[in-house]
Design a protein around this motif. Sequence first.
Motif, PDB file in Angstrom:
ATOM      1  N   ARG A 142      22.346 -36.129  21.152  1.00  0.00           N
ATOM      2  CA  ARG A 142      23.631 -35.580  21.605  1.00  0.00           C
ATOM      3  C   ARG A 142      24.374 -35.086  20.371  1.00  0.00           C
ATOM      4  N   MET A 143      24.739 -33.808  20.381  1.00  0.00           N
ATOM      5  CA  MET A 143      25.455 -33.225  19.245  1.00  0.00           C
ATOM      6  C   MET A 143      26.709 -32.499  19.717  1.00  0.00           C
ATOM      7  N   SER A 144      27.781 -32.792  19.051  1.00  0.00           N
ATOM      8  CA  SER A 144      29.034 -32.066  19.191  1.00  0.00           C
ATOM      9  C   SER A 144      29.596 -32.059  17.780  1.00  0.00           C
ATOM     10  N   ASN A 196      32.643 -19.279   6.742  1.00  0.00           N
ATOM     11  CA  ASN A 196      32.540 -19.285   8.202  1.00  0.00           C
ATOM     12  C   ASN A 196      32.499 -20.719   8.705  1.00  0.00           C
ATOM     13  N   LEU A 197      32.842 -20.876   9.979  1.00  0.00           N
ATOM     14  CA  LEU A 197      32.787 -22.166  10.645  1.00  0.00           C
ATOM     15  C   LEU A 197      31.699 -22.072  11.708  1.00  0.00           C
ATOM     16  N   TYR A 198      30.902 -23.137  11.846  1.00  0.00           N
ATOM     17  CA  TYR A 198      29.821 -23.175  12.821  1.00  0.00           C
ATOM     18  C   TYR A 198      30.007 -24.409  13.695  1.00  0.00           C
ATOM     19  N   ALA A 199      29.632 -24.311  14.965  1.00  0.00           N
ATOM     20  CA  ALA A 199      29.769 -25.451  15.870  1.00  0.00           C
ATOM     21  C   ALA A 199      28.594 -25.478  16.836  1.00  0.00           C
ATOM     22  N   ALA A 243      18.756 -24.341  21.222  1.00  0.00           N
ATOM     23  CA  ALA A 243      17.625 -25.117  21.721  1.00  0.00           C
ATOM     24  C   ALA A 243      16.820 -25.577  20.520  1.00  0.00           C
ATOM     25  N   LEU A 244      16.098 -26.647  20.697  1.00  0.00           N
ATOM     26  CA  LEU A 244      15.251 -27.128  19.609  1.00  0.00           C
ATOM     27  C   LEU A 244      14.031 -26.232  19.480  1.00  0.00           C
ATOM     28  N   THR A 245      13.383 -26.302  18.324  1.00  0.00           N
ATOM     29  CA  THR A 245      12.266 -25.396  18.043  1.00  0.00           C
ATOM     30  C   THR A 245      11.074 -25.659  18.934  1.00  0.00           C
ATOM     31  N   ALA A 289      20.916 -19.218   8.908  1.00  0.00           N
ATOM     32  CA  ALA A 289      20.528 -20.449   8.206  1.00  0.00           C
ATOM     33  C   ALA A 289      21.126 -21.713   8.838  1.00  0.00           C
ATOM     34  N   PRO A 290      22.421 -21.769   9.152  1.00  0.00           N
ATOM     35  CA  PRO A 290      22.953 -22.985   9.787  1.00  0.00           C
ATOM     36  C   PRO A 290      22.304 -23.271  11.143  1.00  0.00           C
ATOM     37  N   LEU A 291      22.078 -22.259  11.938  1.00  0.00           N
ATOM     38  CA  LEU A 291      21.440 -22.435  13.240  1.00  0.00           C
ATOM     39  C   LEU A 291      20.041 -23.015  13.071  1.00  0.00           C
ATOM     40  N   VAL A 292      19.252 -22.414  12.211  1.00  0.00           N
ATOM     41  CA  VAL A 292      17.876 -22.857  11.999  1.00  0.00           C
ATOM     42  C   VAL A 292      17.849 -24.270  11.421  1.00  0.00           C
ATOM     43  N   ALA A 293      18.755 -24.570  10.495  1.00  0.00           N
ATOM     44  CA  ALA A 293      18.809 -25.903   9.890  1.00  0.00           C
ATOM     45  C   ALA A 293      19.164 -26.968  10.928  1.00  0.00           C
ATOM     46  N   LEU A 294      20.120 -26.691  11.797  1.00  0.00           N
ATOM     47  CA  LEU A 294      20.505 -27.661  12.829  1.00  0.00           C
ATOM     48  C   LEU A 294      19.403 -27.838  13.870  1.00  0.00           C
ATOM     49  N   GLN A 295      18.714 -26.760  14.204  1.00  0.00           N
ATOM     50  CA  GLN A 295      17.582 -26.876  15.125  1.00  0.00           C
ATOM     51  C   GLN A 295      16.481 -27.735  14.497  1.00  0.00           C
TER      52      GLN A 295
END
Length: 109
Positions: free
Chosen positions: A29-31, A39-42, A100-102, A3-9
């Motif tokens: 640009r994202m950092s 959990n922690l996501y980056a 990568a973006l969708t 879910a976090p990966l998909v939401a950020l993409q």
Amino acid sequence: ERAPLVALQAAGQTMVELAQKANLTPSLRMSLALSDGENLYAVRYASEGVPPSLYYRRSAADYGWIVVSEPLQADGDWHAVPADSFCTFTKDAVTRVDFALTKNVKRAA
């Protein structure tokens, strides 16, 4: 866990699409780091050029993970997050997948 990966993409893709609709060249640009309380996501990503830096290590007392834009001190076991990466930090481990973006974003050279 995805879910976090998909939401950020999706958020990144939305930013790119908004720029394109405004006839602007997308430059994302994202950092960043975020947590769900367990959990922690980056993410370290740039649609063009080199993305901002991002580093991680276990905390000195081994209570968890530290994720920062630059190492807090010269010594220590800091690890650079590779460009175009999404990391998941659990209690015991870190995993990395490509970010990568969708939809394809034309990258500048």
